[in-house]
Motif scaffolding. Sequence first.
Motif, mmCIF file in Angstrom:
data_model
loop_
_atom_site.group_PDB
_atom_site.id
_atom_site.type_symbol
_atom_site.label_atom_id
_atom_site.label_comp_id
_atom_site.label_asym_id
_atom_site.label_seq_id
_atom_site.Cartn_x
_atom_site.Cartn_y
_atom_site.Cartn_z
ATOM 1 N N GLY A 86 -11.023 -3.280 5.835
ATOM 2 C CA GLY A 86 -10.613 -1.901 5.597
ATOM 3 C C GLY A 86 -10.054 -1.724 4.203
ATOM 4 N N GLU A 87 -9.452 -0.558 3.979
ATOM 5 C CA GLU A 87 -8.913 -0.268 2.660
ATOM 6 C C GLU A 87 -7.596 0.478 2.772
ATOM 7 O OE1 GLU A 87 -11.986 1.886 0.679
ATOM 8 O OE2 GLU A 87 -11.652 3.735 1.788
ATOM 9 N N MET A 88 -6.827 0.438 1.692
ATOM 10 C CA MET A 88 -5.532 1.099 1.665
ATOM 11 C C MET A 88 -5.206 1.505 0.234
ATOM 12 S SD MET A 88 -2.927 -2.196 1.898
ATOM 13 C CE MET A 88 -1.499 -1.306 1.276
ATOM 14 N N VAL A 107 -6.733 1.255 -5.184
ATOM 15 C CA VAL A 107 -7.128 1.069 -3.791
ATOM 16 C C VAL A 107 -7.484 -0.395 -3.573
ATOM 17 C CG1 VAL A 107 -8.882 1.618 -2.051
ATOM 18 C CG2 VAL A 107 -7.938 3.425 -3.509
ATOM 19 N N LEU A 108 -6.977 -0.983 -2.509
ATOM 20 C CA LEU A 108 -7.317 -2.344 -2.109
ATOM 21 C C LEU A 108 -8.264 -2.278 -0.921
ATOM 22 C CD1 LEU A 108 -5.090 -5.441 -1.670
ATOM 23 C CD2 LEU A 108 -6.383 -4.602 0.302
ATOM 24 N N GLY A 147 -1.876 -9.444 -5.657
ATOM 25 C CA GLY A 147 -1.934 -10.619 -4.801
ATOM 26 C C GLY A 147 -1.916 -10.251 -3.341
ATOM 27 N N LEU A 148 -2.384 -11.182 -2.524
ATOM 28 C CA LEU A 148 -2.411 -10.969 -1.082
ATOM 29 C C LEU A 148 -1.837 -12.220 -0.433
ATOM 30 C CD1 LEU A 148 -3.584 -8.660 0.701
ATOM 31 C CD2 LEU A 148 -5.527 -10.157 1.153
ATOM 32 N N THR A 149 -0.781 -12.042 0.362
ATOM 33 C CA THR A 149 -0.173 -13.170 1.054
ATOM 34 C C THR A 149 -0.094 -12.895 2.548
ATOM 35 O OG1 THR A 149 2.082 -12.308 0.831
ATOM 36 C CG2 THR A 149 1.268 -13.723 -0.942
ATOM 37 N N MET A 159 1.702 -3.128 3.430
ATOM 38 C CA MET A 159 1.091 -4.006 4.415
ATOM 39 C C MET A 159 -0.385 -3.645 4.576
ATOM 40 S SD MET A 159 3.695 -5.821 5.042
ATOM 41 C CE MET A 159 2.980 -6.879 6.312
ATOM 42 N N VAL A 160 -1.226 -4.662 4.644
ATOM 43 C CA VAL A 160 -2.672 -4.456 4.749
ATOM 44 C C VAL A 160 -3.029 -4.175 6.209
ATOM 45 C CG1 VAL A 160 -4.945 -5.476 4.373
ATOM 46 C CG2 VAL A 160 -3.050 -5.997 2.809
#
Length: 245
Positions: A207-209, A170-171, A222-224, A201-202
Amino acid sequence: MSEDLHSLSGAYVLDALDDGERADFEQHLARCSTCRDEVDSFRLVTPLLAETVAVTPPPALRADVLAAVRTTRQDPPPVPGPEPAAEAEAEAEQATVTPLRQRVRRRWVALAAAAALVVGGGATWQVVERTSQSLTEQVVAADDAHSWSATTADGGTVRITRSEDMDRAVLRVEGLSAPGEGRAYQAWLQDASGEMTSAGMVPGTDGEMLLEGDVSTAAGVGLTMEPAGGSRQPTSDPVALVELG
């Protein structure tokens, strides 16, 4: 005997009628909705009789009950008469009683399910409790869940929680800056060689996903910032890169 058929609902449910009475009552039952409803309601109650604690009755009880039965007649339920007003009143009463019986039936079903869970033990309760949670909540609450986090340049937080047993991660993001019109944050799974695979996609800046893809082999997340529709490969440097232990 037909005048007393309405009074036999209880005896029918308890299987206390002789063959002739049963045959007569079943013919009556096929055309009397009031008695059918009464039989249904009695059938909800009779299983509870088995839950009571057995005690030895006083010797005179049986004789007293049989004597009272011979002299006491059960009042039959009211039968709608030919008058329009009486018929309308009976229909209104039936409309009120039926939803009540449905609520009682649903309540007893719920209680029976709860009793089954108690008898089944803690393992059964754990299964039901887990199915009532979302998959994201289950991952975060898993016994083997581990978390790692990183901070973006503008002070946002990116946190990854992974359960190896569930093979899910979970992110959660907090305080990210707005990506701008037509842009969005996209998550990536990074393997040991550094190759990135899209993890979804975030949804927003807080929030979370649940991450997509095989998280069991991921060395990092990673997050871009990408076009709103997403990219096949990162088109910008990561705003955050969380290394997974």
